[in-house]
Design an enzyme around this catalytic site. Structure first.
Site, PDB file in Angstrom:
ATOM      1  N   ASP A   1    -100.220   7.284 -69.572  1.00 30.79           N
ATOM      2  CA  ASP A   1     -99.866   8.392 -69.491  1.00 30.79           C
ATOM      3  C   ASP A   1     -99.208   9.184 -70.260  1.00 30.79           C
ATOM      4  OD1 ASP A   1     -97.486   6.980 -69.347  1.00 30.79           O
ATOM      5  OD2 ASP A   1     -97.573   6.778 -67.223  1.00 30.79           O
TER       6      ASP A   1
ATOM      7  N   ASP B   1     -89.396   3.202 -57.348  1.00 27.34           N
ATOM      8  CA  ASP B   1     -90.270   3.723 -56.074  1.00 27.34           C
ATOM      9  C   ASP B   1     -91.759   2.896 -55.896  1.00 27.34           C
ATOM     10  OD1 ASP B   1     -91.608   5.170 -58.134  1.00 27.34           O
ATOM     11  OD2 ASP B   1     -91.260   6.998 -57.389  1.00 27.34           O
TER      12      ASP B   1
ATOM     13  N   HIS C   1     -93.975   3.026 -58.546  1.00 29.32           N
ATOM     14  CA  HIS C   1     -94.983   3.657 -59.025  1.00 29.32           C
ATOM     15  C   HIS C   1     -95.527   2.736 -60.105  1.00 29.32           C
ATOM     16  CE1 HIS C   1     -92.041   6.081 -61.723  1.00 29.32           C
ATOM     17  NE2 HIS C   1     -92.357   4.842 -62.610  1.00 29.32           N
TER      18      HIS C   1
ATOM     19  N   GLU D   1     -97.248   7.875 -58.126  1.00 31.70           N
ATOM     20  CA  GLU D   1     -96.004   7.942 -57.267  1.00 31.70           C
ATOM     21  C   GLU D   1     -96.650   7.839 -55.865  1.00 31.70           C
ATOM     22  OE1 GLU D   1     -93.689   8.242 -58.611  1.00 31.70           O
ATOM     23  OE2 GLU D   1     -93.248   9.952 -59.971  1.00 31.70           O
TER      24      GLU D   1
HETATM   25  P1  PGA Z   1     -88.867   1.531 -67.227  1.00 35.78           P
HETATM   26  O1  PGA Z   1     -89.967   2.253 -66.467  1.00 35.78           O
HETATM   27  O2  PGA Z   1     -89.258   0.570 -67.882  1.00 35.78           O
HETATM   28  O3  PGA Z   1     -88.189   2.460 -68.331  1.00 35.78           O
HETATM   29  O4  PGA Z   1     -87.950   1.038 -66.179  1.00 35.78           O
HETATM   30  C1  PGA Z   1     -90.763   1.671 -65.739  1.00 35.78           C
HETATM   31  C2  PGA Z   1     -91.814   2.668 -65.004  1.00 35.78           C
HETATM   32  O5  PGA Z   1     -91.364   3.731 -64.575  1.00 35.78           O
HETATM   33  O6  PGA Z   1     -92.816   2.573 -64.977  1.00 35.78           O
END
Ligand code: PGA
Length: 235
Positions: free
Chosen positions: A67, A136, A138, A143
Protein backbone atom coordinates in the site's frame (compact mmCIF):
# COMPACT_ATOMS: atom_id res chain seq x y z
CA UNK A 1 -1.50 -22.81 9.34
CA UNK A 2 2.00 -22.81 10.74
CA UNK A 3 2.25 -20.91 14.05
CA UNK A 4 5.63 -19.81 15.35
CA UNK A 5 5.78 -18.13 18.76
CA UNK A 6 8.77 -16.00 19.65
CA UNK A 7 9.92 -14.46 22.91
CA UNK A 8 11.07 -11.08 21.74
CA UNK A 9 11.05 -8.65 18.83
CA UNK A 10 14.62 -9.48 17.85
CA UNK A 11 13.77 -13.15 17.37
CA UNK A 12 10.68 -12.16 15.40
CA UNK A 13 12.92 -10.14 13.08
CA UNK A 14 15.42 -12.97 12.72
CA UNK A 15 12.87 -15.72 12.08
CA UNK A 16 10.89 -13.53 9.69
CA UNK A 17 14.06 -12.76 7.75
CA UNK A 18 15.12 -16.41 7.63
CA UNK A 19 11.69 -17.33 6.29
CA UNK A 20 11.88 -14.73 3.53
CA UNK A 21 15.52 -15.61 2.83
CA UNK A 22 14.44 -19.21 2.22
CA UNK A 23 11.99 -17.99 -0.40
CA UNK A 24 14.63 -15.78 -2.07
CA UNK A 25 17.15 -18.65 -2.11
CA UNK A 26 14.58 -21.00 -3.61
CA UNK A 27 13.56 -18.50 -6.27
CA UNK A 28 15.98 -15.56 -6.60
CA UNK A 29 14.03 -14.24 -9.59
CA UNK A 30 10.74 -14.54 -7.69
CA UNK A 31 8.16 -12.04 -6.51
CA UNK A 32 7.82 -10.96 -2.89
CA UNK A 33 5.06 -8.78 -1.45
CA UNK A 34 6.28 -6.40 1.24
CA UNK A 35 4.73 -4.49 4.12
CA UNK A 36 5.53 -1.36 6.10
CA UNK A 37 4.89 -0.45 9.75
CA UNK A 38 6.90 -1.08 12.89
CA UNK A 39 6.65 -4.86 12.86
CA UNK A 40 8.72 -5.67 9.74
CA UNK A 41 11.56 -3.24 10.56
CA UNK A 42 13.60 -5.95 12.33
CA UNK A 43 12.96 -8.35 9.45
CA UNK A 44 14.37 -5.85 6.96
CA UNK A 45 17.39 -5.16 9.19
CA UNK A 46 18.16 -8.90 9.26
CA UNK A 47 17.65 -9.29 5.52
CA UNK A 48 20.13 -6.45 4.94
CA UNK A 49 22.55 -8.21 7.28
CA UNK A 50 22.17 -11.50 5.40
CA UNK A 51 22.88 -9.62 2.19
CA UNK A 52 25.99 -7.96 3.63
CA UNK A 53 27.23 -11.36 4.79
CA UNK A 54 26.97 -12.63 1.24
CA UNK A 55 24.08 -15.04 1.84
CA UNK A 56 21.46 -13.34 -0.29
CA UNK A 57 21.28 -11.86 -3.75
CA UNK A 58 18.44 -9.44 -4.48
CA UNK A 59 19.56 -8.54 -8.01
CA UNK A 60 16.78 -10.45 -9.76
CA UNK A 61 14.08 -10.16 -7.11
CA UNK A 62 10.82 -8.33 -7.85
CA UNK A 63 8.83 -6.74 -5.03
CA UNK A 64 5.35 -5.27 -4.65
CA UNK A 65 4.41 -3.29 -1.57
CA UNK A 66 0.96 -3.65 -0.10
CA UNK A 67 0.00 0.00 0.00
CA UNK A 68 0.81 3.70 -0.15
CA UNK A 69 -0.78 6.86 1.20
CA UNK A 70 -2.65 9.05 -1.25
CA UNK A 71 -1.11 12.48 -1.74
CA UNK A 72 2.43 11.66 -0.57
CA UNK A 73 5.22 11.54 -3.14
CA UNK A 74 7.89 8.85 -2.94
CA UNK A 75 10.36 11.36 -1.53
CA UNK A 76 8.06 12.38 1.34
CA UNK A 77 9.54 11.16 4.62
CA UNK A 78 6.23 9.50 5.54
CA UNK A 79 5.66 7.75 2.24
CA UNK A 80 5.92 3.99 2.18
CA UNK A 81 8.26 4.21 -0.83
CA UNK A 82 10.68 6.20 1.33
CA UNK A 83 10.19 3.74 4.23
CA UNK A 84 11.17 0.85 1.97
CA UNK A 85 14.22 2.67 0.62
CA UNK A 86 15.42 3.51 4.11
CA UNK A 87 14.74 0.17 5.73
CA UNK A 88 15.61 -2.26 2.95
CA UNK A 89 16.11 -1.23 -0.67
CA UNK A 90 19.05 1.14 -0.05
CA UNK A 91 20.88 -1.61 1.87
CA UNK A 92 20.72 -4.47 -0.64
CA UNK A 93 21.47 -4.98 -4.34
CA UNK A 94 17.87 -4.84 -5.50
CA UNK A 95 17.18 -2.95 -8.74
CA UNK A 96 14.89 -0.04 -7.91
CA UNK A 97 12.91 -0.57 -11.11
CA UNK A 98 12.06 -4.04 -9.82
CA UNK A 99 10.52 -2.57 -6.65
CA UNK A 100 6.90 -1.52 -6.89
CA UNK A 101 4.84 0.66 -4.58
CA UNK A 102 1.47 2.10 -5.66
CA UNK A 103 1.75 5.74 -6.77
CA UNK A 104 -0.24 7.76 -4.26
CA UNK A 105 0.27 10.87 -6.38
CA UNK A 106 -1.34 9.42 -9.51
CA UNK A 107 -3.84 11.78 -11.10
CA UNK A 108 -6.24 8.94 -11.81
CA UNK A 109 -6.13 6.78 -8.69
CA UNK A 110 -8.42 4.08 -10.07
CA UNK A 111 -6.24 3.76 -13.19
CA UNK A 112 -3.21 3.43 -10.89
CA UNK A 113 -4.96 0.62 -8.97
CA UNK A 114 -5.73 -1.19 -12.23
CA UNK A 115 -2.14 -0.71 -13.43
CA UNK A 116 -0.82 -2.16 -10.15
CA UNK A 117 -3.00 -5.27 -10.41
CA UNK A 118 -1.82 -5.78 -14.00
CA UNK A 119 1.84 -5.39 -13.00
CA UNK A 120 1.45 -8.09 -10.35
CA UNK A 121 -0.26 -10.42 -12.82
CA UNK A 122 2.38 -9.74 -15.49
CA UNK A 123 5.12 -10.60 -12.98
CA UNK A 124 3.48 -14.00 -12.54
CA UNK A 125 1.77 -13.27 -9.21
CA UNK A 126 3.24 -13.03 -5.72
CA UNK A 127 5.22 -16.00 -4.35
CA UNK A 128 5.30 -14.81 -0.74
CA UNK A 129 3.36 -11.92 0.78
CA UNK A 130 4.53 -10.39 4.06
CA UNK A 131 1.76 -8.94 6.24
CA UNK A 132 1.35 -7.09 9.51
CA UNK A 133 -1.99 -6.78 11.26
CA UNK A 134 -3.72 -3.65 12.57
CA UNK A 135 -5.49 -3.44 15.91
CA UNK A 136 -8.79 -3.56 14.03
CA UNK A 137 -7.69 -6.63 12.05
CA UNK A 138 -6.78 -4.79 8.88
CA UNK A 139 -4.22 -6.19 6.45
CA UNK A 140 -2.77 -3.66 4.07
CA UNK A 141 -5.31 -0.85 4.36
CA UNK A 142 -8.24 -3.24 4.06
CA UNK A 143 -10.25 -1.90 6.96
CA UNK A 144 -13.22 -3.64 8.64
CA UNK A 145 -16.33 -3.34 6.48
CA UNK A 146 -19.28 -5.06 4.92
CA UNK A 147 -17.32 -7.01 2.30
CA UNK A 148 -13.81 -8.17 1.40
CA UNK A 149 -12.48 -5.79 -1.29
CA UNK A 150 -11.14 -7.85 -4.20
CA UNK A 151 -8.49 -5.88 -6.05
CA UNK A 152 -6.18 -2.94 -5.48
CA UNK A 153 -8.36 0.04 -4.58
CA UNK A 154 -8.59 3.41 -2.87
CA UNK A 155 -9.31 2.92 0.83
CA UNK A 156 -10.56 5.35 3.46
CA UNK A 157 -8.57 4.97 6.67
CA UNK A 158 -10.53 4.41 9.87
CA UNK A 159 -10.09 6.66 12.91
CA UNK A 160 -8.31 3.81 14.73
CA UNK A 161 -5.74 3.48 11.93
CA UNK A 162 -5.24 7.24 11.69
CA UNK A 163 -4.67 7.29 15.46
CA UNK A 164 -2.23 4.36 15.30
CA UNK A 165 -0.26 5.88 12.42
CA UNK A 166 -0.08 9.35 13.95
CA UNK A 167 3.08 8.20 15.76
CA UNK A 168 4.96 8.43 12.45
CA UNK A 169 3.78 12.03 11.84
CA UNK A 170 3.98 15.22 13.91
CA UNK A 171 0.21 15.64 14.16
CA UNK A 172 -2.80 13.45 13.43
CA UNK A 173 -4.11 16.00 10.86
CA UNK A 174 -1.03 15.19 8.75
CA UNK A 175 -1.97 11.52 8.37
CA UNK A 176 -3.50 11.09 4.90
CA UNK A 177 -7.12 9.97 5.06
CA UNK A 178 -6.88 7.77 1.99
CA UNK A 179 -4.49 5.16 0.67
CA UNK A 180 -4.06 2.82 -2.26
CA UNK A 181 -3.96 -0.78 -1.12
CA UNK A 182 -3.88 -4.28 -2.52
CA UNK A 183 -7.28 -5.82 -1.97
CA UNK A 184 -8.06 -8.96 -0.01
CA UNK A 185 -8.31 -10.79 -3.32
CA UNK A 186 -4.84 -9.58 -4.34
CA UNK A 187 -3.41 -10.77 -1.02
CA UNK A 188 -5.22 -14.12 -1.11
CA UNK A 189 -3.80 -14.87 -4.57
CA UNK A 190 -0.24 -14.86 -3.14
CA UNK A 191 1.04 -18.43 -3.10
CA UNK A 192 2.38 -18.14 0.46
CA UNK A 193 1.69 -15.68 3.25
CA UNK A 194 3.83 -14.69 6.23
CA UNK A 195 1.90 -12.77 8.89
CA UNK A 196 3.84 -11.01 11.63
CA UNK A 197 2.31 -9.75 14.88
CA UNK A 198 4.39 -8.19 17.59
CA UNK A 199 3.32 -6.90 20.99
CA UNK A 200 0.76 -7.84 23.63
CA UNK A 201 -1.61 -5.22 22.18
CA UNK A 202 -1.98 -7.41 19.07
CA UNK A 203 -2.73 -10.63 20.97
CA UNK A 204 -6.50 -10.29 21.09
CA UNK A 205 -7.01 -9.26 17.46
CA UNK A 206 -4.65 -12.04 16.34
CA UNK A 207 -6.73 -14.62 18.23
CA UNK A 208 -9.92 -13.28 16.66
CA UNK A 209 -8.35 -13.27 13.20
CA UNK A 210 -6.93 -16.78 13.36
CA UNK A 211 -9.62 -18.59 15.37
CA UNK A 212 -12.76 -16.44 15.27
CA UNK A 213 -15.46 -16.24 12.62
CA UNK A 214 -14.34 -15.43 9.07
CA UNK A 215 -15.84 -12.00 8.50
CA UNK A 216 -14.97 -8.76 6.69
CA UNK A 217 -15.41 -7.10 10.09
CA UNK A 218 -12.01 -8.70 10.86
CA UNK A 219 -10.30 -8.55 7.46
CA UNK A 220 -7.34 -10.76 8.50
CA UNK A 221 -9.79 -13.58 9.35
CA UNK A 222 -9.93 -14.37 5.62
CA UNK A 223 -6.42 -15.83 5.98
CA UNK A 224 -8.02 -18.89 7.59
CA UNK A 225 -9.08 -19.79 4.04
CA UNK A 226 -5.56 -19.55 2.58
CA UNK A 227 -3.72 -22.87 2.14
CA UNK A 228 -0.23 -21.68 3.05
CA UNK A 229 -0.02 -19.20 5.93
CA UNK A 230 2.78 -18.92 8.47
CA UNK A 231 2.27 -16.69 11.50
CA UNK A 232 5.18 -15.46 13.59
CA UNK A 233 3.95 -13.76 16.72
CA UNK A 234 5.04 -12.79 20.18
CA UNK A 235 5.90 -9.88 22.41
P1 PGA B 1 2.51 -2.01 12.81
O1 PGA B 1 1.33 -1.93 11.77
O2 PGA B 1 3.47 -3.03 12.32
O3 PGA B 1 3.11 -0.63 12.79
O4 PGA B 1 1.90 -2.37 14.13
C1 PGA B 1 0.73 -3.09 11.31
C2 PGA B 1 -0.41 -2.74 10.39
O5 PGA B 1 -1.12 -1.75 10.65
O6 PGA B 1 -0.60 -3.46 9.40
Amino acid sequence: MNNIHVEDAETLGRKGAIFIAGQILARPEGVIGLATGSTPVGVYRELARLYESGWLDFSRLITFNLDEYCGLSGSDENSYRRFMDEHLFDHVNIRKDNTHVPDGMAEDLQAECDRYERLIADAGGIDLQLLGIGHDGHIGFNEPGAHFPAGTHVAELTELTIEANTRFFDRSEQVPRRALTMGIGTIMKARRILLLASGSDKKEILQRALYGPITPEVPASVLQLHPDVTVISGV
